[in-house]
Design an enzyme around this catalytic site. Structure first.
Site, PDB file in Angstrom:
ATOM      1  N   ASP A 135      41.184  35.287  48.437  1.00  0.00           N
ATOM      2  CA  ASP A 135      40.591  35.575  49.751  1.00  0.00           C
ATOM      3  C   ASP A 135      39.729  34.410  50.224  1.00  0.00           C
ATOM      4  O   ASP A 135      39.735  34.051  51.400  1.00  0.00           O
ATOM      5  CB  ASP A 135      39.720  36.836  49.686  1.00  0.00           C
ATOM      6  N   ARG A 175      50.432  42.811  39.032  1.00  0.00           N
ATOM      7  CA  ARG A 175      50.150  43.884  38.088  1.00  0.00           C
ATOM      8  C   ARG A 175      50.904  45.131  38.509  1.00  0.00           C
ATOM      9  O   ARG A 175      50.790  45.578  39.650  1.00  0.00           O
ATOM     10  CB  ARG A 175      48.647  44.157  38.052  1.00  0.00           C
ATOM     11  N   ASP A 179      36.662  36.970  45.277  1.00  0.00           N
ATOM     12  CA  ASP A 179      38.118  36.895  45.146  1.00  0.00           C
ATOM     13  C   ASP A 179      38.585  35.499  45.562  1.00  0.00           C
ATOM     14  O   ASP A 179      38.478  35.115  46.726  1.00  0.00           O
ATOM     15  CB  ASP A 179      38.764  37.959  46.039  1.00  0.00           C
ATOM     16  N   THR A 193      51.997  50.843  34.998  1.00  0.00           N
ATOM     17  CA  THR A 193      51.747  50.485  33.596  1.00  0.00           C
ATOM     18  C   THR A 193      50.488  49.629  33.447  1.00  0.00           C
ATOM     19  O   THR A 193      49.985  49.460  32.332  1.00  0.00           O
ATOM     20  CB  THR A 193      52.934  49.679  33.038  1.00  0.00           C
TER      21      THR A 193
HETATM   22  N1  URA Z   1      40.095  37.233  40.403  1.00  0.00           N
HETATM   23  C1  URA Z   1      39.287  36.706  41.348  1.00  0.00           C
HETATM   24  O1  URA Z   1      39.751  36.146  42.338  1.00  0.00           O
HETATM   25  N2  URA Z   1      37.943  36.853  41.198  1.00  0.00           N
HETATM   26  C2  URA Z   1      37.377  37.447  40.118  1.00  0.00           C
HETATM   27  O2  URA Z   1      36.148  37.504  40.025  1.00  0.00           O
HETATM   28  C3  URA Z   1      38.240  37.985  39.135  1.00  0.00           C
HETATM   29  C4  URA Z   1      39.596  37.860  39.304  1.00  0.00           C
END
Ligand code: URA
Length: 210
Positions: A204, A103, A201, A107
């Protein structure tokens, strides 16, 4: 757009362990792989085949085999990589391409930072792997990228999605041949863009926090 949300106790069981914050990265990776294999079974229901004649030890008969050109599997970097093994386990003859989306912090639009894909995708069935469909920004951009390369048949496989992301993809691809296969459709996105209840995430959890 066709939407398929998995409805199978094995998938729900594995997703429940995946969501649990106590699940370690090695177990998370293993479960993500197993889940993708189960979802891939559904996602490849319309994989293109051709009729072939073969000889069994007893007689001749006709059967089906996956036709050329081979399906193209496209994990979106980085978290989509955690889904690749599970997918190619089911279709080992698939070709694999890569797309890295990031991202732009000014922008806020997703852009491509890496790609390794055939130039012409007009006759390829493409299977995009992205574990978390949150806002739909990166998956939408990836699908758009494939369409610009001529793709006409795209299936995206996600472990979890938020309704907001599904709606965004539906709006974006209107009228085109896109199928979304989800392990589960969750409640919503929170103010930080995480899927709720979600699993945190995915990158992660797959690879440890880097
Ligand atoms: N990306 C992720 O890894 N977890 C989320 O909850 C949203 C986007």
């Amino acid at each position: 757009m066709r939407l398929h949300v998995a409805d199978h106790p094995l998938i729900t069981h594995k997703l429940t362990v995946l969501r649990d914050e106590r699940t370690s990265s090695p177990v998370f990776r293993q479960l993500a792989e197993e889940l993708v294999t189960l979802l891939a079974y559904e996602a490849t229901r319309a994989v293109r085949t051709e009729t072939v004649e073969i000889r069994t030890p007893v007689t001749t008969t006709t059967g089906l085999r996956i036709s050329e050109p081979r399906p193209l599997v496209v994990p979106i970097l980085r978290a989509g990589l955690g889904m690749l093994e599970g997918m190619v386990k089911l279709i080992p003859t698939a070709e694999v391409g890569f797309l890295g989306m990031v991202r732009n912090e000014e922008t806020l639009e997703p852009s491509t930072y890496a790609e390794r894909l055939p130039d012409d995708l007009s006759d390829r069935q493409c299977f995009v792997l992205d574990p978390m469909l949150a806002t739909g920004g990166s998956l939408g951009a990836a699908i758009e990228f494939l369409f610009k390369r001529g793709a006409q048949d795209v299936t995206a496989i996600c472990l979890l999605a938020a309704p907001e992301g599904v709606a965004a993809i539906e709006k974006q691809v209107a009228g085109r041949d896109v199928t979304l296969v989800l392990g589960a459709l969750d409640e919503r996105l929170n103010e930080r863009g995480y899927i709720v209840p979600g699993l945190g995430d995915a990158g992660d959890r797959l690879y440890g926090t880097v």
